[in-house]
Design a protein around this motif. Structure first.
Motif, mmCIF file in Angstrom:
data_model
loop_
_atom_site.group_PDB
_atom_site.id
_atom_site.type_symbol
_atom_site.label_atom_id
_atom_site.label_comp_id
_atom_site.label_asym_id
_atom_site.label_seq_id
_atom_site.Cartn_x
_atom_site.Cartn_y
_atom_site.Cartn_z
ATOM 1 N N MET A 154 -43.497 -2.089 1.878
ATOM 2 C CA MET A 154 -42.163 -2.502 1.434
ATOM 3 C C MET A 154 -41.094 -2.045 2.426
ATOM 4 N N LEU A 155 -41.231 -0.822 2.968
ATOM 5 C CA LEU A 155 -40.261 -0.324 3.946
ATOM 6 C C LEU A 155 -40.273 -1.184 5.212
ATOM 7 N N LEU A 156 -41.465 -1.594 5.647
ATOM 8 C CA LEU A 156 -41.548 -2.483 6.811
ATOM 9 C C LEU A 156 -40.934 -3.844 6.498
ATOM 10 N N MET A 157 -41.168 -4.309 5.272
ATOM 11 C CA MET A 157 -40.627 -5.605 4.867
ATOM 12 C C MET A 157 -39.099 -5.584 4.825
ATOM 13 N N ILE A 158 -38.533 -4.424 4.467
ATOM 14 C CA ILE A 158 -37.070 -4.314 4.420
ATOM 15 C C ILE A 158 -36.466 -4.571 5.792
ATOM 16 N N SER A 159 -37.133 -4.100 6.860
ATOM 17 C CA SER A 159 -36.605 -4.339 8.205
ATOM 18 C C SER A 159 -36.594 -5.827 8.539
ATOM 19 N N VAL A 160 -37.602 -6.557 8.037
ATOM 20 C CA VAL A 160 -37.642 -8.010 8.254
ATOM 21 C C VAL A 160 -36.523 -8.685 7.460
ATOM 22 N N ILE A 161 -36.324 -8.238 6.218
ATOM 23 C CA ILE A 161 -35.265 -8.814 5.387
ATOM 24 C C ILE A 161 -33.893 -8.562 5.999
ATOM 25 N N MET A 162 -33.687 -7.369 6.542
ATOM 26 C CA MET A 162 -32.400 -7.052 7.154
ATOM 27 C C MET A 162 -32.174 -7.858 8.445
ATOM 28 N N SER A 163 -33.254 -8.159 9.147
ATOM 29 C CA SER A 163 -33.110 -9.014 10.332
ATOM 30 C C SER A 163 -32.692 -10.421 9.916
ATOM 31 N N MET A 164 -33.168 -10.840 8.738
ATOM 32 C CA MET A 164 -32.747 -12.139 8.210
ATOM 33 C C MET A 164 -31.260 -12.124 7.881
ATOM 34 N N LEU A 165 -30.772 -10.986 7.377
ATOM 35 C CA LEU A 165 -29.348 -10.845 7.078
ATOM 36 C C LEU A 165 -28.511 -10.996 8.341
ATOM 37 N N ILE A 166 -28.975 -10.393 9.434
ATOM 38 C CA ILE A 166 -28.255 -10.494 10.708
ATOM 39 C C ILE A 166 -28.289 -11.928 11.230
ATOM 40 N N SER A 167 -29.463 -12.547 11.184
ATOM 41 C CA SER A 167 -29.594 -13.897 11.740
ATOM 42 C C SER A 167 -28.766 -14.913 10.959
ATOM 43 N N LEU A 168 -28.704 -14.779 9.631
ATOM 44 C CA LEU A 168 -27.895 -15.707 8.841
ATOM 45 C C LEU A 168 -26.409 -15.522 9.133
ATOM 46 N N GLY A 169 -25.998 -14.271 9.370
ATOM 47 C CA GLY A 169 -24.608 -14.024 9.750
ATOM 48 C C GLY A 169 -24.273 -14.657 11.086
ATOM 49 N N LEU A 170 -25.224 -14.615 12.008
ATOM 50 C CA LEU A 170 -25.000 -15.232 13.326
ATOM 51 C C LEU A 170 -24.925 -16.755 13.224
ATOM 52 N N SER A 247 -30.713 -20.986 15.950
ATOM 53 C CA SER A 247 -30.847 -21.839 14.771
ATOM 54 C C SER A 247 -29.545 -22.567 14.459
ATOM 55 N N THR A 248 -29.701 -23.715 13.793
ATOM 56 C CA THR A 248 -28.532 -24.527 13.445
ATOM 57 C C THR A 248 -28.151 -24.402 11.967
ATOM 58 N N ASP A 249 -29.075 -23.872 11.140
ATOM 59 C CA ASP A 249 -28.755 -23.715 9.720
ATOM 60 C C ASP A 249 -29.561 -22.570 9.131
ATOM 61 N N TYR A 250 -29.259 -22.255 7.866
ATOM 62 C CA TYR A 250 -29.903 -21.140 7.175
ATOM 63 C C TYR A 250 -31.420 -21.322 7.062
ATOM 64 N N ILE A 251 -31.830 -22.541 6.730
ATOM 65 C CA ILE A 251 -33.253 -22.792 6.489
ATOM 66 C C ILE A 251 -34.066 -22.537 7.750
ATOM 67 N N GLU A 252 -33.574 -23.031 8.872
ATOM 68 C CA GLU A 252 -34.283 -22.828 10.133
ATOM 69 C C GLU A 252 -34.341 -21.351 10.492
ATOM 70 N N SER A 254 -34.012 -18.580 8.452
ATOM 71 C CA SER A 254 -34.841 -17.788 7.540
ATOM 72 C C SER A 254 -36.320 -18.083 7.730
ATOM 73 N N GLY A 255 -36.661 -19.341 7.987
ATOM 74 C CA GLY A 255 -38.056 -19.697 8.217
ATOM 75 C C GLY A 255 -38.613 -19.066 9.475
ATOM 76 N N SER A 256 -37.794 -18.999 10.523
ATOM 77 C CA SER A 256 -38.250 -18.402 11.775
ATOM 78 C C SER A 256 -38.401 -16.895 11.663
ATOM 79 N N VAL A 257 -37.465 -16.244 10.964
ATOM 80 C CA VAL A 257 -37.542 -14.792 10.811
ATOM 81 C C VAL A 257 -38.799 -14.390 10.041
ATOM 82 N N LYS A 258 -39.222 -15.238 9.106
ATOM 83 C CA LYS A 258 -40.411 -14.925 8.311
ATOM 84 C C LYS A 258 -41.664 -14.797 9.162
#
Length: 334
Positions: A154-170, A247-252, A254-258
């Motif tokens: 779960m701790l490792l997964m949190i780092s992935v989730i937080m990277s998604m937060l950064i990428s969506l902001g960008l 990326s051009t949108d949220y879906i692209e 979030s899918g790539s970060v996964k």
């Protein structure tokens, strides 16, 4: 630093108004509650015995003080019970005394504990006498293996989730032309990258610490575990910038970060399920070193030398990835 702080304040205000960002921060906390519910601690686990009733009643009563005991009519019934799919260890009456009956796939911990309890019962020592005459050596691994493994994952997964937060902001900044506007301000690109990374790091630290508190994993060296958590996030931040700017949108995005989940899951599975000789196959993954380091910290066996070594390896791997991505990041920031 004042410019970095002003950008960070702006990002925090925007994130708190974004339901998706709030959900990404709260989701790991809900997962921590779920882990706490489905994975009991070691204090809630016990050794399960199937005991031949031909053993002395005093012996059986002694076992019941320390283990879950099911009494059966004879040795054949005990053997049948042991051969079922759950983990139960049998005890039958042999020529020279009690005999342990195993299926062969029991955990080493359960077998060792069963041998200790069987030997203790054989002495006839019970109650307070047992506490005076028997000691238990603890290596401070007071968290059940399932709970520990799920918590670290779960701790490792949190780092992935937080990277998604950064990428969506960008993605937002890119669509709003904020990045182009930032290029004509006195703020250097390095300061802009730092300011956009800080929100992810702060969210990572907040969520990780609260999750550990929820799970009851508090008897640890907090400095060591925070070092492992932050260094493990480096690779996620780098990937987040490349994906968010591309990326051009949220879906692209979030899918790539996964895709980061693939090396993370591979690292956990290799560490937990394979012989240590095969661990070399995932040495390239920073998630492996983070999982290994956090495991040792939670078990209470970590030393500063090993923690700094694992963190240093993660930094080196992340630096290599950063150098490979630097040219692309600079181009995307134009």
């Amino acid at each position: 630093m004042s410019k970095v702080w002003s950008v960070l304040q702006r990002d925090l205000k925007i994130s708190m108004k974004d339901p998706m960002a709030v959900w990404m921060i709260l989701a790991p906390l809900l997962l921590a509650v779920l882990i706490l519910w489905i994975a009991p601690g070691i204090s809630e686990t016990t050794v399960n015995f199937a005991v031949d009733e031909n053993l002395s009643s005093a012996y059986i009563e002694t076992l019941k003080e320390y283990a879950s005991v099911e009494t059966l009519k004879d040795a054949d019934a005990v053997e049948e019970r042991v051969m079922r799919r759950d983990e139960v260890i049998g005890l039958t009456q042999g020529d020279t005394g009690p005999v342990l009956v195993q299926q062969g796939n029991e955990t080493e911990t359960a077998v060792t504990m069963a041998k200790v309890l069987a030997a203790m019962a054989s002495t006839g020592i019970t109650g307070g006498e047992a506490n005076e005459n028997f000691g238990f050596l603890s290596f401070r691994d007071e968290t059940s293996p399932l709970k520990r493994s799920l918590s670290i994952t779960m701790l490792l997964m949190i780092s992935v989730i937080m990277s998604m937060l950064i990428s969506l902001g960008l993605v937002d900044e890119k669509n709003d032309q904020t990045i182009k506007a930032a290029n004509v301000t006195p703020m250097p690109q390095s300061a802009y990258v730092l300011s956009k990374s800080l929100i992810g790091v702060l969210a990572l630290l907040f969520t990780s610490v609260i999750s550990l508190l929820i799970l009851g994993i508090t008897d640890i060296n907090w400095a060591q575990i925070l070092i492992m958590i932050v260094t493990n996030a480096l690779i996620s931040i780098i990937v987040a910038f490349v994906i968010g700017l591309s990326s051009t949108d949220y879906i692209e995005a979030s899918g790539s970060v996964k895709l980061l989940m693939l090396p993370m899951i591979a690292s956990v599975l290799v560490y937990e399920l394979t012989d240590p000789a095969w661990h070399i196959t995932v040495w390239w993954s920073p998630f492996y070193w983070a999982y290994r380091g956090i495991t040792e910290i939670i078990q209470g066996t970590a030393r500063w030398g090993s923690v700094l070594l694992y963190a240093g390896i993660i930094v080196v791997i992340s630096a290599g990835v950063f150098m490979l991505c630097l040219k692309r990041i600079r181009k995307l920031l134009q």
